[in-house]
Design an enzyme around this catalytic site. Structure first.
Site, PDB file in Angstrom:
ATOM      1  N   LYS A  47      87.548 -27.754  -6.371  1.00 44.93           N
ATOM      2  CA  LYS A  47      86.131 -27.290  -5.662  1.00 44.93           C
ATOM      3  C   LYS A  47      86.695 -25.781  -4.931  1.00 44.93           C
ATOM      4  CE  LYS A  47      84.332 -26.398  -2.349  1.00 44.93           C
ATOM      5  NZ  LYS A  47      83.985 -25.387  -1.595  1.00 44.93           N
ATOM      6  N   GLU A 101      96.001 -27.381   5.246  1.00 41.76           N
ATOM      7  CA  GLU A 101      96.433 -26.339   5.770  1.00 41.76           C
ATOM      8  C   GLU A 101      95.460 -25.392   6.478  1.00 41.76           C
ATOM      9  OE1 GLU A 101      97.352 -22.697   6.282  1.00 41.76           O
ATOM     10  OE2 GLU A 101      96.785 -22.050   4.099  1.00 41.76           O
ATOM     11  N   CYS A 131      95.454 -16.746   6.903  1.00 39.51           N
ATOM     12  CA  CYS A 131      95.911 -17.749   8.180  1.00 39.51           C
ATOM     13  C   CYS A 131      97.245 -17.300   8.654  1.00 39.51           C
ATOM     14  CB  CYS A 131      95.961 -19.260   7.814  1.00 39.51           C
ATOM     15  SG  CYS A 131      96.981 -19.353   6.145  1.00 39.51           S
ATOM     16  N   GLU A 190      91.289 -17.381  16.059  1.00 40.40           N
ATOM     17  CA  GLU A 190      91.970 -16.843  15.026  1.00 40.40           C
ATOM     18  C   GLU A 190      91.024 -15.525  14.539  1.00 40.40           C
ATOM     19  OE1 GLU A 190      93.703 -18.230  10.688  1.00 40.40           O
ATOM     20  OE2 GLU A 190      91.842 -19.371  11.403  1.00 40.40           O
TER      21      GLU A 190
END
Length: 486
Positions: free
Chosen positions: A183, A259, A293, A390
């Protein structure tokens, strides 16, 4: 220099359908795929619903026993052929990635080399799956351990590395003998469709890999996560979504690999080579326009070198060429969408209100598309959202420390723990600091850590499990113990 391929030529023939049980399927509904550099629609993608997702899982379940029984060498050769096919079509695929995701062509080509390597790496690992035979300590029993595929896998991938995040999951899954429902992110489904077409050409049997692009991820995947035939969930994305998926997975005790987000500290000690440190900082911050990330999120610099570092970083970031990713000279592409630009504006405005000072950037760029200028901020206060959230964009907040102990404390002052960067020429300091950092990965005097031969993953709220390296295939294998009486 490689000649760029125009958009029409790159997109010609790219599938925009679902791929289930070896067949490309259209749907009644579609969703648009946008070029973030212009805001224009470049394709209409088939929109999978819950029934399509369940059909994909059924196909993966049906193909599972045959694929698990396929000789490891055969699985390895298929993955190796897929690697060769990806590399031979790299120029075209790079244009597709730059069109739908926005990153510069040079970075798209680098992603292809990186992403394809997962197929080659795990083609080599597939023939090295082993067990163990030993004598029990009491002597009367023999202990045998066997490894076998965990079963059908749901792989949910993000938009920022649309090829590499897929191959990093599909590669080890297929090598282990698992089947996959893939997906992809709604922003970048064309790259996933290209990959699946390559796997089909390489000889992956029907049902082993299935593709379900969708504009409604939660609705489409919910019945799959609730289905007892699914045995593994692997996800790359935000910590917020990861928490929700872990909650769904917990009800069926699914194997999971997560992750998730990061808040990477970039530590600059007074003895660091400034020129090499600045080069590493630009790479760690600006790869993928900061949308990674692993991107450096907090620049923690010793107070004695902070002014020179901040000025040098501002000069380098301010000189980068901004533009559409498909233009060969571009060094900084657009952000993925308008929400991302708005997030940058909010973070910078809050930091300036709190007393931070911009040395370069700090504003949108251009009249169309989703661009934000590379930005360096100094005098960022400790409580700033820039240091807590972040960033996922081209903003570099610089703060200072006075001692090694303070540097480690500031670096660890976050709920995340994916990666950290340490720049120093003192070996003892490098080892001492690295041993204290609460991260799954560390870049020592380098601004990039990702490598298919290394275990990628974090600690704390940055995730569970490892992808890549010898450890990567373990995420897709179960261990069975057999006690043999003599």
């Amino acid at each position: 220099m490689t000649q760029p391929i125009d958009a029409a030529a790159a997109l010609d023939g790219i599938r925009t359908d679902l791929y289930i049980d070896g067949h490309w399927r259209s749907t009644a509904r579609t969703f648009p795929v946008e070029d973030p550099a212009s805001g224009e629609t470049i394709a209409e993608m088939a929109d999978a619903g819950p029934a399509d997702a369940v059909a994909a899982l059924a196909a993966a379940t049906g193909a599972g026993p045959g694929w698990a029984a396929t000789e490891p060498r055969v699985r390895a050769e298929i993955l190796r052929r897929a690697f060769d096919l990806l590399m031979s079509g790299a120029d075209r695929l790079a244009t597709v990635i730059s069109l739908e995701m926005g990153k510069p062509l040079a970075e798209s080509r680098a992603e292809i080399a990186y992403g394809a390597e997962f197929l080659r790496w795990f083609s080599e690992e597939s023939v090295r799956i082993s067990g163990r035979y030993s004598v029990a300590p009491t002597g009367g029993t023999r202990l045998l351990t066997m490894r076998r595929p965990v079963g059908p896998v749901l792989a949910i991938t993000p938009w920022n590395f649309p090829l590499a995040m897929a191959t990093r999951k599909v590669g080890p899954a297929l090598a282990a003998g698992c089947t996959v429902v893939l997906k992809p992110a709604a922003q970048t489904p064309l790259t996933a469709a290209y990959l699946v077409a390559v796997l089909e050409e390489a000889g992956v049997p029907p049902g082993v890999v299935n593709l379900i692009p969708t504009s409604g991820s939660a609705a489409a995947t919910a019945p799959v996560l609730d289905d007892p035939r699914l045995r593994k969930l692997t996800f790359t994305g935000s910590t917020e979504v990861g928490r929700a998926l872990l909650g769904q997975a917990a009800t069926r005790v699914l194997r999971t690999s997560m992750e998730l987000g990061g808040n990477a500290p970039f530590l600059v000690f007074p003895d660091a080579d400034l020129e090499k440190t600045l080069d590493g900082a630009v790479l760690a911050k600006m790869r993928n326009t900061g949308q990674a990330c692993t991107a450096a999120n907090r620049f923690l610099v010793h107070e004695s070198v902070a002014p020179a570092f901040a000025d040098g970083l501002a000069r380098q970031l301010g000189a980068l060429r901004i533009g559409p990713g498909t233009e060969p000279a571009t060094q900084v592409g657009p952000l993925i969408d308008g929400k991302a630009v708005a997030a940058m504006e909010r973070l910078v405005a809050q930091a300036i209100d709190d007393g931070a000072r911009p040395l370069t950037g700090g504003e949108r760029w251009g009249r169309q598309g989703h661009f934000y200028a590379p930005t360096v901020l100094v005098d960022v206060p400790p409580g700033s959202a820039l240091l807590r959230e972040e960033i996922f964009g081209p903003i570099a907040p610089v703060t200072t420390f006075a001692s090694d102990e303070e540097a480690v404390r500031l670096a660890n002052d976050t709920s995340y723990g994916l990666v950290g960067y340490v720049f120093t020429r003192d070996l003892s300091r490098a080892i001492n600091v690295s041993e204290q950092l609460e991260t799954g990965m560390i870049g020592l005097n380098q601004g990039i850590v990702s490598n298919p031969a290394a275990p990628f993953g974090g600690v704390k709220e940055s995730g569970l499990g490892r992808e890549g390296g010898p450890e990567g295939i373990d995420e897709y294998l179960e261990t069975t113990y057999l006690g043999i009486a003599l």
